[in-house]
Design an enzyme around this catalytic site. Structure first.
Site, short mmCIF file in Angstrom:
data_model
loop_
_atom_site.label_atom_id
_atom_site.label_comp_id
_atom_site.label_asym_id
_atom_site.label_seq_id
_atom_site.Cartn_x
_atom_site.Cartn_y
_atom_site.Cartn_z
N CYS A 34 -15.25 -3.12 0.57
CA CYS A 34 -13.80 -3.32 1.00
C CYS A 34 -13.32 -4.37 0.28
CB CYS A 34 -13.89 -3.64 2.74
SG CYS A 34 -14.59 -5.23 2.80
N LYS A 65 -2.89 1.62 15.03
CA LYS A 65 -3.01 2.44 13.83
C LYS A 65 -3.49 3.71 14.39
CE LYS A 65 -5.52 -0.38 11.49
NZ LYS A 65 -6.65 -0.93 10.92
N LYS A 78 -5.21 7.54 12.45
CA LYS A 78 -5.47 8.15 11.17
C LYS A 78 -6.03 9.54 11.43
CE LYS A 78 -7.13 3.63 9.69
NZ LYS A 78 -8.32 2.59 9.11
N ARG A 91 -1.30 6.88 9.50
CA ARG A 91 -1.33 6.12 8.50
C ARG A 91 -1.59 7.31 7.33
NH1 ARG A 91 -3.72 1.05 8.56
NH2 ARG A 91 -2.72 -0.19 10.44
N CYS A 143 -13.84 -1.51 7.07
CA CYS A 143 -13.01 -0.74 6.11
C CYS A 143 -13.72 0.15 5.12
CB CYS A 143 -11.83 -1.79 5.45
SG CYS A 143 -10.70 -2.59 6.79
N CYS A 165 -8.11 -10.88 2.03
CA CYS A 165 -8.13 -10.53 3.37
C CYS A 165 -8.15 -11.60 4.25
CB CYS A 165 -9.37 -9.40 3.65
SG CYS A 165 -9.19 -8.77 5.22
N CYS A 215 -16.26 -8.04 7.29
CA CYS A 215 -16.32 -8.28 8.54
C CYS A 215 -16.51 -7.00 9.42
CB CYS A 215 -14.82 -9.01 8.92
SG CYS A 215 -13.52 -7.68 9.07
N ARG A 230 0.73 -0.99 -0.08
CA ARG A 230 0.21 0.01 0.00
C ARG A 230 0.96 1.48 0.01
NH1 ARG A 230 -4.00 0.03 5.13
NH2 ARG A 230 -4.92 -1.56 3.81
FE1 SRM Z 1 -8.94 -1.64 6.81
C1 SRM Z 1 -7.41 -4.25 8.66
C2 SRM Z 1 -8.30 -3.13 3.88
C3 SRM Z 1 -9.60 1.20 5.48
C4 SRM Z 1 -10.50 -0.61 9.82
N1 SRM Z 1 -7.67 -3.51 6.46
C5 SRM Z 1 -7.44 -4.41 7.40
C6 SRM Z 1 -6.44 -5.46 6.41
C7 SRM Z 1 -5.30 -4.88 6.49
C8 SRM Z 1 -6.65 -6.87 7.08
C9 SRM Z 1 -5.63 -7.10 8.08
O1 SRM Z 1 -5.27 -6.59 9.04
O2 SRM Z 1 -5.05 -8.08 7.61
C10 SRM Z 1 -7.24 -5.19 5.37
C11 SRM Z 1 -6.39 -5.55 3.81
C12 SRM Z 1 -7.08 -6.38 2.92
C13 SRM Z 1 -6.78 -6.61 1.74
O3 SRM Z 1 -6.62 -7.88 1.20
O4 SRM Z 1 -6.26 -5.75 0.89
C14 SRM Z 1 -7.75 -3.92 5.17
N2 SRM Z 1 -8.69 -0.94 5.13
C15 SRM Z 1 -8.49 -1.95 3.90
C16 SRM Z 1 -8.86 -1.16 2.49
C17 SRM Z 1 -7.81 -1.42 1.72
C18 SRM Z 1 -10.27 -1.28 2.29
C19 SRM Z 1 -10.63 -0.85 0.80
O5 SRM Z 1 -11.23 -1.83 0.17
O6 SRM Z 1 -10.39 0.43 0.51
C20 SRM Z 1 -8.48 0.35 3.33
C21 SRM Z 1 -7.16 0.63 3.21
C22 SRM Z 1 -6.95 2.19 3.53
C23 SRM Z 1 -5.78 2.82 3.42
O7 SRM Z 1 -5.34 3.01 2.37
O8 SRM Z 1 -4.80 3.01 4.67
C24 SRM Z 1 -9.25 0.16 4.64
N3 SRM Z 1 -9.83 0.01 7.39
C25 SRM Z 1 -9.92 1.26 6.53
C26 SRM Z 1 -11.00 1.95 7.37
C27 SRM Z 1 -11.54 3.26 6.81
C28 SRM Z 1 -11.04 4.59 6.73
O9 SRM Z 1 -9.88 4.57 7.62
O10 SRM Z 1 -11.51 5.51 6.40
C29 SRM Z 1 -11.30 1.29 8.64
C30 SRM Z 1 -12.44 1.87 9.59
C31 SRM Z 1 -12.11 3.17 10.16
C32 SRM Z 1 -11.14 2.79 11.42
O11 SRM Z 1 -9.92 2.60 11.40
O12 SRM Z 1 -11.80 2.80 12.52
C33 SRM Z 1 -10.37 0.26 8.70
N4 SRM Z 1 -9.10 -2.27 8.86
C34 SRM Z 1 -9.71 -1.73 9.78
C35 SRM Z 1 -9.70 -2.46 11.08
C36 SRM Z 1 -10.13 -2.20 12.41
C37 SRM Z 1 -9.56 -1.46 13.37
C38 SRM Z 1 -10.02 -0.93 14.64
O13 SRM Z 1 -9.81 -0.01 15.21
O14 SRM Z 1 -10.54 -1.87 15.22
C39 SRM Z 1 -8.55 -3.59 10.65
C40 SRM Z 1 -8.46 -4.61 11.61
C41 SRM Z 1 -7.23 -4.40 12.84
O15 SRM Z 1 -6.67 -3.31 12.61
O16 SRM Z 1 -6.88 -5.17 13.38
C42 SRM Z 1 -8.32 -3.31 9.44
FE1 SF4 Z 2 -10.88 -7.17 5.62
FE2 SF4 Z 2 -12.78 -6.90 7.27
FE3 SF4 Z 2 -11.39 -4.97 6.17
FE4 SF4 Z 2 -13.09 -5.88 4.60
S1 SF4 Z 2 -13.60 -4.79 6.59
S2 SF4 Z 2 -11.01 -5.53 4.16
S3 SF4 Z 2 -12.95 -8.20 5.51
S4 SF4 Z 2 -10.71 -6.23 7.60
#
Ligand code: SRM
Ligand code: SF4
Length: 556
Positions: free
Chosen positions: A431, A209, A211, A145, A480, A437, A476, A76
Site C-alpha cells: 500500500c 464505504k 466495494k 467505490r 489496503c 497516508c 497499518c 483518485r
Molecule cells: Fe484503503 C483508508 C489507500 C485499497 C481498506 N486507504 C485508506 C486511505 C484513504 C487512508 C485514509 O483514510 O486517510 C489510504 C490513502 C493512502 C494514500 O496516501 O494514498 C488508502 N486503499 C488505498 C490504496 C491507494 C492502496 C494502494 O496502495 O493501492 C487503495 C485504493 C483503492 C481504490 O482505488 O479505491 C486502497 N483499502 C483498499 C483495500 C483493498 C481493496 O479494496 O481491494 C482495502 C481492504 C478491503 C476492504 O475495504 O475491506 C482498504 N482503506 C481501507 C480501510 C479499512 C476499511 C475497513 O473496513 O475498516 C481504510 C480506513 C478507513 O476506511 O477508515 C482505508
Molecule cells: Fe494507509 Fe493503512 Fe491503507 Fe496502508 S493499509 S494505505 S497505511 S490506511
C-alpha cells in the site's frame, strides 16, 4: 420506559447537514490563509474522490519552524473495470507532472491516484480530467467505490460483455447530487431550489464505504471475496448466464479491537444476468437501512451480515427485489496473478501486461517507465487497463501494431524488467503508507522492494527462486494491499515493525492467520529463512507455500 436515543456519529451528522455533499467546500476552497480545508469539508471531500493529506516526512521540520503542516490533496479517479484510452493516459501524465508529484499510482482497486496536489490546484486538476471525460465522483466516501473487474481481455471471448457490467453497476450506484459539477467544474447552481432527495443514498448515504468486484473464473485477479459484493461470472459455452453472488467480504481491522476482523465473502446464490443490477442495488439498500451507523469500526457490510445472519440478509434482498436466488453454480479459481508479457485474445488482438512495482509509475534511477508509457499512449495503438495487482496492461493491440508497442517496451527496458523480475517480486503488493497516508504506522511501498531484495536471497539459498509466493505489505491493519489473503502478509504495527501472517491459499479462497507479532526486519528474515528451509524439504509435491504453512500445524 422510553428506548434510549441512538447517538448520531459526527460523520452521520456531517452527511445529514451537507446539502447533497456540498457543505462549505466552495468557501473552504477559497480560504487562502491555510492549505487545509475545514474539518467537516475534509470528510465530504472524500465523496468527491479526494483526501486531504500532509507530508509526514516534513511534519517535525515544519513544526520546529512553527509552520502549518504541508497540506496537499490526493485525487483518485473512478475508472470502472480499470480501462482508459491513450488520450486519457496522456492527459493523466501531463496533469501528474503539472499539478501533482509526477508519480502516477496504480491502486489495488484498478484505478489511479495522484498525490501532492495543492489546494489551489484541485480545480485545475479536476477540470483537466473533465476535458477528457474522467472524473473522481464517488471514488472514496460512504458510497459504492470503483467497481473492479478481471482485467485481461484474453481471459474470455465474451470479456467485453462481462466488463460492461462494471460500468453499468457503477452508474446505477452513483450519487445523484450535482455537487461535484458545481464545486469543481463551476456548473451553474440549481437556483435556490432543493435538489430531489437521492433515491438510493437519501441524505445519510451508506454507513460506510462499499466495494463491488466482478471476476471471470478461473481468474481471481480482483480478489473477489474481499469485496462487500463479489460477482463471479458464470459462462457456459461462451455465453454469459449470470453471476454467483457473494456478500460480506472485507479486510480492515483495528489493532487491539477484537470486535474487528477480516472476512471473506459468502456465496449466497446465482442470479441470471437480466436481474443482476436490481439484486446488486437492493443488497446496497439493505446495508443502507440495516448497517451500523453508530460505530464506524463496525459498520461495513461484513458486520451487518454477521449480526443479522446470512439467511435474513438474503431473504430481505429477495423481498425487496421479488427475485429468488438460485443455487450457486460451480466455479473454480486457479490464479490471482497477472499474466505478464504478451497474451492474445480469441479475436487475435494482443495485450501486454507490464510489471509495475507497487503500482508506482515514474521515471526513477534510470528506469524510464513513465516516459515509455507516454510514448505508447502517443502511438494511440493501445488502451490502458489497470489491474488489482497494481500493474497495467497495454491492451487491445491489433496484430499489425504489436511490433511498434514492443519496440517501445524494449527500448526503455520495460520488457526486460517485466520478464526478469523474480516471481515473488511480481507477486508483491504494497500500500501507499508513508509519507502521505495519515493512518500509516509503518512503511509500505517505500520499503517492500528493499525487503524483497533480501527475501530473494533467502529463496535462492533454499533453491526456491522460481516460487511465485504472494507477499503483501501494509503500513497499518486497514488492509489496503489485501495482506490478510496473501501467503506472506506483513501488517505494520509501528515504525519498522510488522505482524507476520501466513497460510492463505494461492487462489484467494482462504484468509491467512497471524503467526508472529511486531517483528523487525531481522526477525522477519529469520522466520522466513527457517520456513523456506522447511518448505524446500517437506513440501508435498507442488504444494504452494501458503498451503504448506497452513498444513504443518504452526498456525492456531
Ligand atoms: Fe484503503 C483508508 C489507500 C485499497 C481498506 N486507504 C485508506 C486511505 C484513504 C487512508 C485514509 O483514510 O486517510 C489510504 C490513502 C493512502 C494514500 O496516501 O494514498 C488508502 N486503499 C488505498 C490504496 C491507494 C492502496 C494502494 O496502495 O493501492 C487503495 C485504493 C483503492 C481504490 O482505488 O479505491 C486502497 N483499502 C483498499 C483495500 C483493498 C481493496 O479494496 O481491494 C482495502 C481492504 C478491503 C476492504 O475495504 O475491506 C482498504 N482503506 C481501507 C480501510 C479499512 C476499511 C475497513 O473496513 O475498516 C481504510 C480506513 C478507513 O476506511 O477508515 C482505508
Ligand atoms: Fe494507509 Fe493503512 Fe491503507 Fe496502508 S493499509 S494505505 S497505511 S490506511
Amino acid at each position: 420506559m422510553s428506548t434510549p436515543e441512538k447517538k448520531e456519529s459526527l460523520a452521520e451528522k456531517v452527511k445529514r447537514l451537507s446539502r447533497g455533499l456540498r457543505g462549505t467546500l466552495a468557501e473552504s476552497l477559497k480560504d487562502e490563509h491555510t492549505g487545509s480545508l475545514r474539518s467537516d469539508d475534509q470528510l465530504l471531500l472524500k465523496f468527491h474522490g479526494m483526501y486531504q493529506q500532509d507530508d509526514r516526512d516534513r511534519r517535525d521540520e515544519r513544526a520546529l519552524k512553527k509552520l502549518e503542516r504541508l497540506y496537499s490533496f490526493m485525487i483518485r479517479l473512478r475508472i470502472p473495470g480499470g480501462m482508459i484510452g491513450p488520450v486519457h493516459w496522456e492527459a493523466l501524465h501531463n496533469v501528474a507532472g503539472q499539478n501533482a508529484t509526477g508519480t502516477i499510482k496504480i491502486t489495488t482497486r484498478q484505478t489511479v491516484q495522484l498525490h501532492g496536489i495543492l489546494k489551489s490546484k484541485i480545480k485545475p486538476t479536476i477540470k483537466a480530467f473533465d476535458q477528457v471525460f474522467l472524473d473522481s465522483v464517488a471514488a472514496c466516501g460512504d458510497v459504492n467505490r470503483n467497481v473492479t473487474c478481471t482485467a485481461n481481455p484474453s481471459t474470455s471471448p465474451i470479456y467485453k460483455e462481462v466488463f460492461s457490467y462494471a460500468g453499468e453497476i457503477s452508474r446505477s450506484l452513483l450519487p445523484k447530487t450535482r455537487a461535484y459539477y458545481e464545486i469543481w467544474l463551476d456548473e451553474e447552481k440549481l437556483a435556490e431550489k432543493e435538489e430531489p432527495l437521492d433515491p438510493l443514498y437519501k441524505d445519510l448515504y451508506l454507513p460506510r464505504k462499499f466495494k463491488i468486484a466482478i471476476a471471470i473464473p478461473p481468474y481471481n485477479d480482483v480478489d473477489i471475496l474481499t469485496n462487500d459484493i463479489g460477482l463471479i461470472a458464470i459462462i457456459e459455452n461462451d455465453v454469459l448466464q449470470g453471476f454467483n453472488v457473494s456478500i460480506g467480504g472485507g479486510l480492515g481491522t483495528t489493532h487491539g479491537n477484537p470486535d474487528t476482523y477480516p472476512r471473506i465473502g459468502s456465496v449466497i446464490g446465482f442470479v441470471p444476468k437480466k436481474d443482476i443490477l436490481k439484486v446488486v442495488y437492493e443488497i446496497v439498500t439493505v446495508q443502507r437501512d440495516f448497517g451500523n451507523r453508530e460505530d464506524r469500526k463496525l459498520s461495513r457490510l461484513k458486520y451487518t451480515v454477521d449480526r443479522l445472519g446470512l439467511d435474513f440478509y438474503k431473504a430481505e434482498v429477495e423481498k425487496r427485489t421479488g427475485i429468488g436466488f438460485e443455487k450457486a453454480r460451480d466455479f473454480k479459481f486457479t490464479t490471482r496473478t497477472d499474466e505478464f508479457g504478451w497474451s492474445q485474445d480469441k479475436a487475435g488482438n494482443w495485450h501486454y501486461t507490464v510489471f509495475v512495482e507497487n503500482g508506482r509509475v515514474l521515471d526513477e534511477n534510470g528506469y524510464l517507465l513513465k516516459t515509455a508509457l507516454l510514448e505508447v499512449s502517443k502511438t494511440r495503438r493501445a488502451v490502458f487497463r489497470f489491474t488489482c495487482n497494481q500493474n497495467v496492461i497495454l491492451s487491445d493491440i491489433f496484430p499489425k501494431d504489436k511490433d511498434t508497442i514492443e519496440s517501445i517496451l524494449v527500448k526503455y527496458g520495460v520488457h526486460k524488467k517485466t520478464t526478469e523480475a523474480s516471481p515473488i517480486r511480481k507477486n508483491s503488493i504494497a500500500c501507499v503508507a508513508l509519507s502521505t497516508c495519515s493512518l500509516a504506522l509503518a512503511e509500505g511501498q517505500r520499503y517492500l522492494p528493499i525487503l524483497v531484495d533480501k527475501i530473494e536471497g533467502l529463496l535462492s539459498k533454499h533453491n526456491l527462486q522460481s516460487e511465485p509466493i504472494s507477499i503483501r505489505m501494509t503500513g497499518c491493519p486497514n488492509g489496503c494491499a489485501r495482506p490478510y489473503i496473501s501467503e506472506i502478509g506483513l501488517v505494520g504495527t509501528a515504525y519498522g515493525k510488522y505482524n507476520l501472517h501466513l497460510g492463505a491459499d494461492w487462489e484467494g479462497m482462504r484468509l491467512n492467520k497471524k503467526y508472529k507479532e511486531n517483528l523487525d526486519e531481522t526477525a522477519i528474515l529469520g522466520e522466513l529463512d527457517n520456513l523456506f528451509g522447511r518448505f524446500s524439504k517437506d513440501r508435498n509435491g507442488k504444494e504452494s507455500f501458503g498451503d504448506f504453512t497452513n498444513r504443518i500445524g504452526i498456525l492456531n
